[in-house]
Design an enzyme around this catalytic site. Structure first.
Site, short mmCIF file in Angstrom:
data_model
loop_
_atom_site.label_atom_id
_atom_site.label_comp_id
_atom_site.label_asym_id
_atom_site.label_seq_id
_atom_site.Cartn_x
_atom_site.Cartn_y
_atom_site.Cartn_z
N CYS A 112 -6.84 -4.05 -7.41
CA CYS A 112 -5.67 -3.75 -6.56
C CYS A 112 -4.61 -3.12 -7.47
CB CYS A 112 -5.14 -5.02 -5.90
SG CYS A 112 -6.41 -6.00 -5.07
N GLY A 116 0.01 0.89 -10.99
CA GLY A 116 -0.69 1.20 -12.22
C GLY A 116 -0.17 0.56 -13.48
N CYS A 234 2.29 -12.82 -7.60
CA CYS A 234 3.71 -12.96 -7.95
C CYS A 234 4.38 -13.83 -6.90
CB CYS A 234 4.39 -11.60 -8.09
SG CYS A 234 4.30 -10.56 -6.61
#
Length: 510
Positions: A112, A116, A234
């Site tokens: 995923c 980048g 996160c």
């Protein structure tokens, strides 16, 4: 900001943390956030960057290439950013790729990947060796992913825009390392991006948990025995963290948790109602204590959760250790072009079907001429040249057949073979080193022409400023690699004291 936190989120964190810890956690939202950048060691040694860095930097403890910078600094507005010497990244987000412990030569998947940040971190650790496959199933996010890989000068990456389930047949048991930076409810980003709170209220944790469950199962099938998965989010939600790992371990007994000791431990005690209602085995409950949590009130960074999973050598899905999807390990399938026509390795390639519907040979002679004139060595000698239509790529050699997948980049984009001439790509310039070019111009970062070049302007450049190999070419005219402090930033065409700017419009300094 604490007043803006969703009431349901506050109540949940109070229940999980307890009153004393919750107050410490809550106080972090009124503190200044930390800012970080990560040095691109694929282009510059860390010591060399620190010697020339224009910023005051302080090391990030868990990442050797990571540094904090002060809030007033603007690293995105410096020529070194446009040279790809660093990536601006939230400090705690540097932890997952670090824990993957990538080694040069490995085959790695970032499942995923967009935009980048972690992909570029993995690429730097590979040092141009091995294979990096990066994927994101959102087509609008893939553009940023491609740009960041090109900015970093990555040579050995393949970019896909696929649903992970469609990748299973192609990559069954293929990868040594897989990173899953999973889509999540984003609770750890509330301080950094306040609009995440509104998104949190619109989406349920259960929606993300189902996606995460599928991603873990799919990654397990694409990982080779003995390989490692790093799963990260996160968010603080145990439904998306400890519960995912516990459930995964019970479904996949061939996997084990590799304990992470650098950060605070995961919470087996949070595998309880009303948050996590599964019936988890004692083994799984004990194992999640080896996962890790990064708390904003305990370190200089935002919230993160990380688990390191290692796959054993047991028999999985009917395959023994010596076979992968019915093929001997190490077998390399020919790359398949966009049209389905196979491409040969070496100096010959097939072009995809044109409007007439027939295949035709693509002559690589213009590319060979460019190499002879401009390059001291062939930087893609260990890669495989393939063509999609008139576009040439240097593809990693040890790829399985990619036919049927949405391939955005089958490798390092070299340029276009157009009407008997070769037009080098910006990605080629960014992936080169100045020493590899026979003609180059190196501008000092303090030279006002460096900024003017990045804005797309034509420059006055004396012939004596063009660095060239006199034994091979005596002419300064034509393409030259433009560098800033000897780090490539793009192409220019020099003629009679003027440098025509070839810097792409979409990359220009604004």
């Amino acid at each position: 900001m604490t007043k803006q936190l969703p009431p349901l989120f506050r109540d949940k964190m109070m229940d999980l943390l307890g009153e004393e810890e919750f107050e410490l956690f809550l106080s972090s939202y009124d503190q200044a956030r930390s800012y970080g950048l990560r040095v691109n060691t694929g282009k510059i040694a860390k010591a060399d960057f620190l010697e020339k860095s224009p910023f005051a930097l302080e090391p990030v403890p868990w990442t050797s290439e990571g540094f904090y910078y002060e809030e007033g600094e603007r690293p995105g507005k410096h020529p070194y950013y446009h040279a790809g010497l660093y990536y601006i990244q939230e400090p705690s987000a540097m932890a997952p790729a670090e824990l993957l412990q990538v080694q040069p030569g490995e085959k790695v998947l970032d499942l995923c990947a967009a935009p980048g940040g972690k992909s570029t971190q993995i690429a730097a650790k590979l040092q141009g060796e091995g294979v990096l496959v990066v994927n994101d199933n959102h087509s609008d996010r893939v553009k940023a992913l491609v740009k960041n890989l090109e900015l970093f000068g990555v040579r050995n990456a393949v970019v896909l825009n696929e649903r992970p389930e469609r990748m299973l047949n192609v990559f069954q048991g293929y990868f040594d390392k897989i990173l899953i930076d999973a889509p999540c409810s984003g609770e750890g980003m509330f301080r950094k991006e306040e609009d995440m709170m509104q998104q949190w209220e619109r989406h349920t944790v259960q929606e993300f948990a189902e996606m995460q469950r599928e991603l873990l199962g799919q990654a397990a099938q694409m990982l080779a025995p003995g390989g490692t998965i790093v799963y990260s989010t996160c968010t603080f939600s145990p439904e998306e963290n400890e519960a995912q790992i516990a459930e995964f371990l019970d479904k996949h007994p061939v996997f084990e948790v590799v304990p992470v000791t650098r950060f605070e431990a995961g919470h087996p005690d949070w595998l309880r109602e009303p948050w996590c209602e599964g019936d988890y085995s004692p083994r799984a409950r004990e194992a999640v204590a080896g996962t890790a949590r990064l708390w904003p009130h305990r370190l200089r960074g935002e919230g993160h959760y990380v688990a390191v999973l290692r796959k054993g050598y047991g028999v999985v899905a009917g395959m023994d250790e010596g076979t992968v999807a019915g093929t001997e390990k190490g077998t390399v399938a020919d790359f398949v072009s966009a049209s389905g026509a196979g491409a040969r390795s070496g100096r010959e390639a097939l072009r995809g079907k044109g409007r007439a519907g027939s295949d035709s040979r693509v002559s690589l002679e213009p590319l060979q001429a460019f190499e002879n004139e401009l390059l001291r060595s062939e930087p893609f000698a260990e890669l495989r040249l393939v063509c999609y239509g008139e576009h040439a790529y240097a593809s990693p050699a040890n790829l399985p057949e990619l036919h049927g997948l949405k391939v955005v980049r089958p490798g390092w984009y070299i340029g276009a073979l157009h009407r008997g001439r070769f037009e080098p790509s910006h990605a080629l310039a960014m992936g080169l080193r100045m020493r590899e070019a026979k003609r180059a111009l190196s501008l000092a970062s303090s030279d006002e022409r460096a900024l003017r070049y990045l804005k797309g302007e034509t420059l006055e450049v004396a012939e004596s400023e063009i660095i060239r190999d006199p034994e091979v070419t005596k002419a300064a005219k034509g393409y030259c690699l433009v560098c800033i402090d000897e780090h490539p930033v793009g192409w220019g065409k020099w003629l009679d004291g003027m440098l025509k700017n070839e810097y792409p419009p979409g990359w220009r300094w604004t």
